[in-house]
Design a protein around this motif. Structure first.
Motif, short mmCIF file in Angstrom:
data_model
loop_
_atom_site.label_atom_id
_atom_site.label_comp_id
_atom_site.label_asym_id
_atom_site.label_seq_id
_atom_site.Cartn_x
_atom_site.Cartn_y
_atom_site.Cartn_z
N TYR A 33 0.84 -1.20 0.00
CA TYR A 33 0.00 0.00 0.00
C TYR A 33 0.88 1.25 0.00
O TYR A 33 1.96 1.26 0.58
N TYR A 35 0.61 5.41 0.94
CA TYR A 35 -0.17 6.43 1.63
C TYR A 35 0.52 7.77 1.49
O TYR A 35 1.74 7.86 1.36
N GLN A 37 0.76 11.58 3.54
CA GLN A 37 0.46 12.31 4.77
C GLN A 37 0.90 13.75 4.63
O GLN A 37 2.07 14.03 4.33
N LYS A 41 -1.52 15.96 9.71
CA LYS A 41 -2.74 15.24 9.31
C LYS A 41 -2.56 13.74 9.43
O LYS A 41 -1.47 13.24 9.71
N SER A 42 -3.66 13.05 9.19
CA SER A 42 -3.61 11.59 9.18
C SER A 42 -3.15 11.08 7.82
O SER A 42 -2.78 11.86 6.95
N LEU A 43 -3.18 9.78 7.65
CA LEU A 43 -2.72 9.18 6.40
C LEU A 43 -3.88 8.95 5.45
O LEU A 43 -4.96 8.51 5.86
N SER A 45 -5.02 7.01 1.91
CA SER A 45 -4.66 5.92 1.01
C SER A 45 -4.53 6.41 -0.42
O SER A 45 -5.39 7.13 -0.92
N VAL A 48 -3.51 0.62 -3.66
CA VAL A 48 -3.48 -0.73 -3.11
C VAL A 48 -3.01 -1.64 -4.22
O VAL A 48 -3.64 -1.71 -5.27
N PHE A 88 4.36 7.18 2.30
CA PHE A 88 4.72 5.93 2.99
C PHE A 88 4.30 4.73 2.15
O PHE A 88 3.22 4.72 1.56
N ILE A 100 0.88 -5.20 9.36
CA ILE A 100 1.16 -4.30 8.25
C ILE A 100 2.28 -3.39 8.71
O ILE A 100 2.12 -2.62 9.66
N PHE A 102 5.19 -0.47 8.04
CA PHE A 102 5.44 0.73 7.24
C PHE A 102 6.93 1.00 7.06
O PHE A 102 7.74 0.66 7.93
N GLY A 103 7.26 1.62 5.93
CA GLY A 103 8.57 2.21 5.77
C GLY A 103 8.65 3.51 6.55
O GLY A 103 7.66 3.98 7.11
N LYS A 104 9.84 4.12 6.55
CA LYS A 104 10.03 5.34 7.33
C LYS A 104 9.47 6.58 6.66
O LYS A 104 9.41 7.64 7.27
N GLY A 105 9.07 6.44 5.40
CA GLY A 105 8.47 7.57 4.72
C GLY A 105 9.48 8.36 3.89
O GLY A 105 10.67 8.40 4.22
#
Lengths: 112, 114
Positions: A33, A35, A37, A41-43, A45, A48, A88, A100, A102-105
């Motif tokens: 996935y 995302y 950000q 704020k939030s993430l 999508s 997918v 991300f 799930i 996540f990478g560090k972004g």
């Protein structure tokens, strides 16, 4: 143990240029996935990707998945300032453990 | 449709105090997750749940406990807060099933431990 690596972690680029963000992961998975950000704020999508060879496109962003190489890419075409954000990738641990990870972004800064 | 709701949004604690973060989802999702986000570290998985009454450890579970007594709620507890737990906490949920996948996130809860 599933590990996810993104690079670069920070990217400053000019409007109009193309660039690619890379996401490598350590164990077998065919679900990934992306995302976005914005600061504070939030993430949200973006994409997918559910199988090897999957390619999704939305506007100036295109994501692909190569499960054999354990690699996903997020390609930005003709960047515009509005795409400045942190991106991300996240990899699904599948039936093994439903984690799930996540990478560090990648913090993307597009200069006007 | 509220989606995923986190409470509180902001909290300041003193070292050693305890607190609970509540995550509520109204989408009938089976899976729920708690992540923490720190600068330069991305999102790290604390604990998660694949159904009512079940929980499992993530990448950074130490210092946290969780409970999933009802399908729609996932609680994250800090028994004795430490400054290292200062972070932004995100809850997320998703349905079970292969053709689904993406997480639906709450707005986040910013916690400061003094």
């Amino acid at each position: 143990e599933l590990k996810v690596e993104q690079n670069p972690l920070f990217l400053s680029m000019q409007e109009g240029k193309n660039y690619t963000i890379y996401c490598n992961y350590s164990t077998t998975s065919d679900r990934l996935y992306w995302y976005r950000q914005d600061p504070g704020k939030s993430l949200e999508s973006l994409f997918v990707l559910l199988s090897n060879g999957a390619v999704k496109q939305e506007g100036r962003l295109m994501a692909s998945l190569d499960t054999k190489a354990r690699l996903s890419t997020l390609h930005i075409t003709a960047a515009v300032h509005d795409l400045s954000a942190t991106y991300f990738c996240a990899v699904d641990g599948l039936d093994r453990d439903d984690k799930i990870i996540f990478g560090k972004g990648t913090r993307l800064h597009i200069l006007p | 449709n509220a989606g995923v709701t986190q409470t509180p949004k902001f909290r300041v604690l003193k070292t050693g105090q305890s607190m609970t973060l509540l995550c509520a989802q109204d989408m009938n999702h089976e899976y729920m997750y708690w992540y923490r986000q720190d600068p330069g570290m991305g999102l790290r998985l604390i604990h998660y749940s694949v159904g009512e009454g079940t929980t499992a450890k993530g990448e950074v579970p130490d210092g946290y406990n969780v409970s999933r007594l009802k399908k729609q709620n996932f609680l994250l507890g800090l028994e004795s807060a430490a400054p290292s737990q200062t972070s932004v906490y995100f809850c997320a949920s998703r349905p079970r099933g292969r053709r689904f996948g993406e997480l639906f996130f709450g707005e986040g809860s910013r916690l400061t431990v003094l």
